[in-house]
Design an enzyme around this catalytic site. Structure first.
Site, mmCIF file in Angstrom:
data_model
loop_
_atom_site.group_PDB
_atom_site.id
_atom_site.type_symbol
_atom_site.label_atom_id
_atom_site.label_comp_id
_atom_site.label_asym_id
_atom_site.label_seq_id
_atom_site.Cartn_x
_atom_site.Cartn_y
_atom_site.Cartn_z
ATOM 1 N N THR A 57 0.802 -1.232 0.000
ATOM 2 C CA THR A 57 0.000 0.000 0.000
ATOM 3 C C THR A 57 0.832 1.277 0.000
ATOM 4 O O THR A 57 0.271 2.367 -0.060
ATOM 5 C CB THR A 57 -0.947 0.025 1.218
ATOM 6 O OG1 THR A 57 -0.192 -0.196 2.418
ATOM 7 C CG2 THR A 57 -2.019 -1.041 1.077
ATOM 8 N N ASP A 58 2.145 1.153 0.074
ATOM 9 C CA ASP A 58 3.002 2.345 0.080
ATOM 10 C C ASP A 58 4.294 2.065 -0.667
ATOM 11 O O ASP A 58 4.693 0.914 -0.863
ATOM 12 C CB ASP A 58 3.341 2.775 1.515
ATOM 13 C CG ASP A 58 2.151 3.343 2.264
ATOM 14 O OD1 ASP A 58 1.653 4.404 1.851
ATOM 15 O OD2 ASP A 58 1.699 2.715 3.232
ATOM 16 N N GLY A 59 4.967 3.151 -1.064
ATOM 17 C CA GLY A 59 6.327 3.069 -1.555
ATOM 18 C C GLY A 59 6.543 2.142 -2.728
ATOM 19 O O GLY A 59 5.734 2.055 -3.661
ATOM 20 N N ILE A 60 7.655 1.415 -2.665
ATOM 21 C CA ILE A 60 8.043 0.533 -3.766
ATOM 22 C C ILE A 60 7.005 -0.560 -3.988
ATOM 23 O O ILE A 60 6.694 -0.922 -5.128
ATOM 24 C CB ILE A 60 9.433 -0.084 -3.494
ATOM 25 C CG1 ILE A 60 10.521 1.001 -3.516
ATOM 26 C CG2 ILE A 60 9.755 -1.159 -4.537
ATOM 27 C CD1 ILE A 60 11.884 0.501 -3.106
ATOM 28 N N GLY A 61 6.439 -1.106 -2.910
ATOM 29 C CA GLY A 61 5.455 -2.172 -3.048
ATOM 30 C C GLY A 61 4.241 -1.735 -3.843
ATOM 31 O O GLY A 61 3.779 -2.449 -4.740
ATOM 32 N N ASP A 106 -0.608 -8.235 9.414
ATOM 33 C CA ASP A 106 0.475 -7.496 10.052
ATOM 34 C C ASP A 106 1.606 -8.486 10.318
ATOM 35 O O ASP A 106 1.512 -9.333 11.215
ATOM 36 C CB ASP A 106 -0.021 -6.882 11.364
ATOM 37 C CG ASP A 106 1.041 -6.027 12.051
ATOM 38 O OD1 ASP A 106 2.212 -6.077 11.623
ATOM 39 O OD2 ASP A 106 0.695 -5.326 13.016
ATOM 40 N N SER A 186 18.348 -4.038 0.257
ATOM 41 C CA SER A 186 18.701 -2.625 0.417
ATOM 42 C C SER A 186 20.186 -2.450 0.110
ATOM 43 O O SER A 186 20.987 -3.380 0.315
ATOM 44 C CB SER A 186 18.414 -2.160 1.844
ATOM 45 O OG SER A 186 19.094 -0.964 2.154
ATOM 46 N N TYR A 199 19.116 -3.443 10.876
ATOM 47 C CA TYR A 199 18.430 -3.289 9.592
ATOM 48 C C TYR A 199 19.303 -3.788 8.449
ATOM 49 O O TYR A 199 18.852 -4.599 7.617
ATOM 50 C CB TYR A 199 18.055 -1.819 9.374
ATOM 51 C CG TYR A 199 17.444 -1.544 8.017
ATOM 52 C CD1 TYR A 199 16.102 -1.830 7.769
ATOM 53 C CD2 TYR A 199 18.205 -1.020 6.973
ATOM 54 C CE1 TYR A 199 15.544 -1.595 6.526
ATOM 55 C CE2 TYR A 199 17.650 -0.786 5.728
ATOM 56 C CZ TYR A 199 16.326 -1.068 5.504
ATOM 57 O OH TYR A 199 15.773 -0.841 4.267
ATOM 58 N N LYS A 203 18.781 -7.051 5.833
ATOM 59 C CA LYS A 203 18.769 -6.942 4.379
ATOM 60 C C LYS A 203 19.869 -7.798 3.745
ATOM 61 O O LYS A 203 19.714 -8.296 2.621
ATOM 62 C CB LYS A 203 18.906 -5.484 3.961
ATOM 63 C CG LYS A 203 17.682 -4.630 4.339
ATOM 64 C CD LYS A 203 16.408 -5.155 3.707
ATOM 65 C CE LYS A 203 15.217 -4.253 3.943
ATOM 66 N NZ LYS A 203 13.999 -4.743 3.261
#
Length: 310
Positions: A57-61, A106, A186, A199, A203
């Site tokens: 629902t946001d960004g790259i996705g 989630d 990433s 993080y 990745k």
């Protein structure tokens, strides 16, 4: 005699490095520019009719889901925000005349959600899986400053989600002898990245996981891609001082448009031409220099974020 031998070794080393650099830049041109001169691949014929996108629902996705829908694929959208899922599902169905379905999940809730996902996908021939869902620090932090809850989110979302989603859809792909898996890593996975320790490590897991899967399943008709973006103008990354350079920090839409053109061509790529140049520099850069530069950048980003909180 010794001088001659040293000169020969030096010439060999220089020639080897030069050839490597030339090959790397040729690969960049072949991957990011030549495909734009030919017709687009038929992803439905190549992989299958349905695609699954997590963190959709946001960004790259979201942008990747739109690109896939524009190519005629039916889309299963997965996210925790039901309102955004319904809105995007309706938009894709109306704009591109494709089937869409949603799964509200989630991934930070752990193992229990995957039974629901498995049941929702069991009757579908999934051709493409895009593991995009991820969590980031609120801003760069030293490891002991990261909350325990955030560390569990990184493990559950950045590591476990991709692993379990692949475990759900891969058997069907193997039985059909075709399919594609895109795990979005990433640029921070290139080398150990201070102040993004957990993080960047998560990745790096995705990158190694993808590459090992490719070795295991390429012979069975499955294409696995490790997608390694650097800075993209999403809410996840706070490098606001870079956002004025759109060619350096593309929008999710621009990034996804470039990245999807590499599907089926490159098993490990940044997905975007300028990010590939950054990746080349990262590959040749000593680890200490990467860490030094990351500390400077992340200190700046952290100070900027904290100043906005005052």
């Amino acid at each position: 005699m010794l001088h001659g031998a040293l000169a020969l070794v030096g010439a060999w080393y220089t020639a080897r490095k030069s050839i490597t650099i030339i090959c790397d830049f040729y690969s960049l041109i072949r991957l990011h520019f030549i495909p734009r001169l030919v017709s687009r691949a038929d992803l439905i014929k190549q992989y299958g009719r349905w695609a699954v996108v997590s963190g959709a629902t946001d960004g790259i996705g979201k942008a990747y889901a739109e690109e896939l829908a524009s190519r005629g694929l039916s889309i299963v959208l997965i996210s925790q925000n039901e309102e955004k899922l319904h809105k995007l599902s309706k938009t894709l169905a109306q704009t591109y005349k494709v089937e869409t379905e949603i799964i509200v999940a989630d991934f930070s809730n752990g193992r229990g959600i995957y039974l629901l996902i498995r049941e929702a996908l069991q009757d579908k021939d999934i051709g493409i899986l895009v593991n995009n869902v991820g969590v980031f620090y609120p801003y760069p932090q030293y490891f002991t400053q990261v909350s325990e809850d955030k560390l569990w989110d990184i493990i559950d979302v950045n590591i476990a989600a991709a692993s379990l989603m692949v475990h759900i859809v891969l058997p069907g792909m193997v039985s059909r002898k075709k399919g594609a898996i895109v795990n979005i890593s990433s640029g921070s996975c290139c080398k150990p990245t201070p102040q993004m320790t957990a993080y960047s490590a998560s990745k790096a897991y995705l990158d190694h996981f993808s590459r090992a899967l490719q070795y295991e399943y390429a012979s069975k008709g499955i294409f696995v891609q490790s997608l390694i973006p650097f800075s993209v103008a999403t809410h996840m990354k706070g490098h606001s001082f870079l956002h004025g350079f759109s060619w350096l920090v593309p929008s999710p839409k621009v990034y996804a448009h470039h990245a999807i053109a590499t599907l089926g061509i490159s098993k490990r790529t940044t997905g975007y031409w300028f990010h590939s140049i950054q990746f080349l520099f990262a590959q040749y850069m000593p680890e200490w220099l990467w860490a030094w530069g990351a500390n400077i950048i992340n200190n700046s980003v952290r100070h900027e974020a904290l100043s906005h909180r005052l």
